[in-house]
Design an enzyme around this catalytic site. Structure first.
Site, PDB file in Angstrom:
ATOM      1  N   ASP A  24      -9.100  -6.300  -4.598  1.00  0.00           N
ATOM      2  CA  ASP A  24      -8.982  -4.932  -4.084  1.00  0.00           C
ATOM      3  C   ASP A  24     -10.273  -4.553  -3.348  1.00  0.00           C
ATOM      4  OD1 ASP A  24      -7.871  -2.512  -3.460  1.00  0.00           O
ATOM      5  OD2 ASP A  24      -8.429  -1.554  -5.331  1.00  0.00           O
ATOM      6  N   GLU A  48       0.832  -1.194   0.000  1.00  0.00           N
ATOM      7  CA  GLU A  48       0.000   0.000   0.000  1.00  0.00           C
ATOM      8  C   GLU A  48       0.872   1.252   0.000  1.00  0.00           C
ATOM      9  OE1 GLU A  48      -3.988   0.708  -0.485  1.00  0.00           O
ATOM     10  OE2 GLU A  48      -2.939  -1.166  -0.209  1.00  0.00           O
TER      11      GLU A  48
HETATM   12  O1  DOR Z   1     -10.278   2.567  -4.923  1.00  0.00           O
HETATM   13  C1  DOR Z   1      -9.450   2.305  -4.073  1.00  0.00           C
HETATM   14  N1  DOR Z   1      -9.782   2.221  -2.781  1.00  0.00           N
HETATM   15  N2  DOR Z   1      -8.206   2.098  -4.450  1.00  0.00           N
HETATM   16  C2  DOR Z   1      -7.214   1.958  -3.568  1.00  0.00           C
HETATM   17  O2  DOR Z   1      -6.114   1.760  -3.991  1.00  0.00           O
HETATM   18  C3  DOR Z   1      -7.474   2.062  -2.117  1.00  0.00           C
HETATM   19  C4  DOR Z   1      -8.875   1.717  -1.823  1.00  0.00           C
HETATM   20  C5  DOR Z   1      -9.343   2.027  -0.429  1.00  0.00           C
HETATM   21  O3  DOR Z   1      -8.621   1.740   0.523  1.00  0.00           O
HETATM   22  O4  DOR Z   1     -10.464   2.519  -0.284  1.00  0.00           O
HETATM   23 ZN    ZN Z   2      -5.979  -1.360  -2.611  1.00  0.00          ZN
END
Ligand code: DOR
Ligand code: ZN
Length: 406
Positions: free
Chosen positions: A274, A140
């Site tokens: 994700d 991250e």
């Molecule tokens: O859309 C996203 N949400 N992309 C990311 O890389 C992080 C994630 C989040 O933690 O909400």
């Molecule tokens: Zn992510």
């Protein structure tokens, strides 16, 4: 002991599996056991989930996120450290693992964030964590992101180069603007250029690549990469349907990009959800992210059943490759010596996805109405845990490690 149609070494065999102490002891035609209806596949591994918890329990907790994973046929998750507060020191890392040990329904592993707070003592933090747990990646890493807590530049990345797998969210911040819908403000070039800049420094694990160009660049290197279901299944055209829910980082791309990823599914190294749950209220104020840990295996299995992707490819990207790449040597395949982790599916039982049937706390899905095949049974280390809702999840301690210690 079970018996049924088992996905073994790339094809199906009718056989039995003898299980001893959570591991597969024997696979063979002469092994007898409880007959299982449907196909027995390796349970999935999702190396990119955001289970929130801590100060964001309203969005998701380790308990609800892992229950959602279990219902999606996933036996092991790697949680991401962009929590509130972020997981960037050993104390908070251990605290989170203790929560997982009590609350998780599936096996649980956690990446460490590289931030300004720990960049100057990163090796020490890594050593302390890895003495207890298997650390898949320093993860991250948002490149010079606006979020002050996670603000880390290319230079810090090079300090830890070559020691751990480092996972990067590659979007060059200088090319990213804010605005809604975010796909109008986060161009493809932001990803392509960030990938190039990173590769000038070292090899990385690239999180959720969304463009053909980035995939084509990274696959020529020793770096690894993942692709998320929404960049394959959805596109900017879904703005009409999703409205306020549409934001995700990297953003949805044009239809042609998504189609290219689907057509070239076999080239993708790892499929990760994700899973980034936000409440509807948070989405309405623009928060980026989609839930997806529960729907990934079921939707892609449906695509395999339809012949749109190859089932062998799916198993490779959802189980075998993530296990190999992140050092989970007991996972990823139905094979003698590995953990008895299976997801059992009835390919005839195709259902339309409904948010109300899912288990994430966020209570919505971008895949409403999509056809999917959900698991009938999930076995983790030999125990059926879906029907019984047994909370068997364990953290992965360092003796499972793949020799990546410092
Ligand atoms: O859309 C996203 N949400 N992309 C990311 O890389 C992080 C994630 C989040 O933690 O909400
Ligand atoms: Zn992510």
């Amino acid at each position: 002991m079970l018996e049924g149609k088992i996905f073994y070494k790339g094809s199906f065999i009718e056989a039995g599996i003898e299980i001893d102490n959570g591991r597969i002891k024997r696979i063979g035609k002469l092994v007898k056991g409880k007959k299982v209806q449907g196909i027995i596949l390796p349970a999935g591994i999702d190396v990119h989930v955001h289970f929130r918890d801590f100060e964001e329990k309203r969005k998701e907790t380790i308990e609800t996120g892992s229950l959602s994973a279990l219902h999606g046929g996933i036996c092991l998750v790697v949680d991401q450290p962009n929590t509130k507060p972020p997981v960037d020191n050993e104390d908070i890392y251990f605290k989170r693992m203790e929560i997982a040990e009590r609350k998780s329904y599936v096996d649980y592993s956690l990446n460490l964030a590289l931030t300004k707070n720990n960049a100057d003592r990163i090796e020490d933090v890594l050593r302390r964590i890895s003495a207890r747990y298997h650390l898949p990646a320093i993860g991250e890493v948002f490149l010079e992101n606006k979020n002050k807590k996670l603000e880390v530049g290319y230079e810090e990345l090079s300090k830890v180069k070559g020691i751990w797998r480092i996972s990067v969210h590659a979007e060059d911040p200088s090319l990213v603007k804010s605005g809604f819908p975010n796909f109008l403000y986060r161009p493809k070039e932001a990803e392509i250029i960030a990938v190039r800049k990173c590769l000038d420094i070292s090899n990385f694990h690239f999180c959720h690549l969304s463009t053909r160009e980035a995939v084509e660049i990274v696959e020529k290197t020793a770096s690894s990469f993942e692709v998320a279901p929404h960049h394959i299944l959805l596109s900017t055209r879904d703005f009409e349907r999703l409205g306020n829910l549409v934001n995700v980082n990297p953003p949805l791309r044009d239809k042609g990009d998504a189609e290219w990823l689907l057509k070239n599914f076999s080239r993708i190294k790892i499929l990760t959800s994700d899973h980034a749950p936000h409440t509807i209220e948070d989405k309405e104020s623009g928060s980026p992210g989609f839930p997806g840990v529960e729907t990934m295996y079921p939707i892609f299995l449906r695509l395999a059943k339809l012949g749109i992707i190859d089932l062998r490819d799916l198993v490779e990207k959802i189980a075998r490759n993530p296990a190999k790449l992140f050092g989970f040597s007991d996972y990823g395949e139905i094979e003698v010596g590995k953990f008895a982790n299976f997801a059992v599916f009835d390919l005839k039982d195709v259902r339309k996805i409904k948010a109300e049937d899912l288990h994430s706390k966020c209570s919505w899905t971008p895949y409403e109405g999509f056809e999917a095949i959900f698991p009938k049974m999930v076995f983790i280390r030999g125990e059926e845990v879906l029907e019984s809702r047994t909370r068997i999840g364990r953290t992965i301690s360092s003796h499972f490690s793949s020799g990546k210690e410092i």
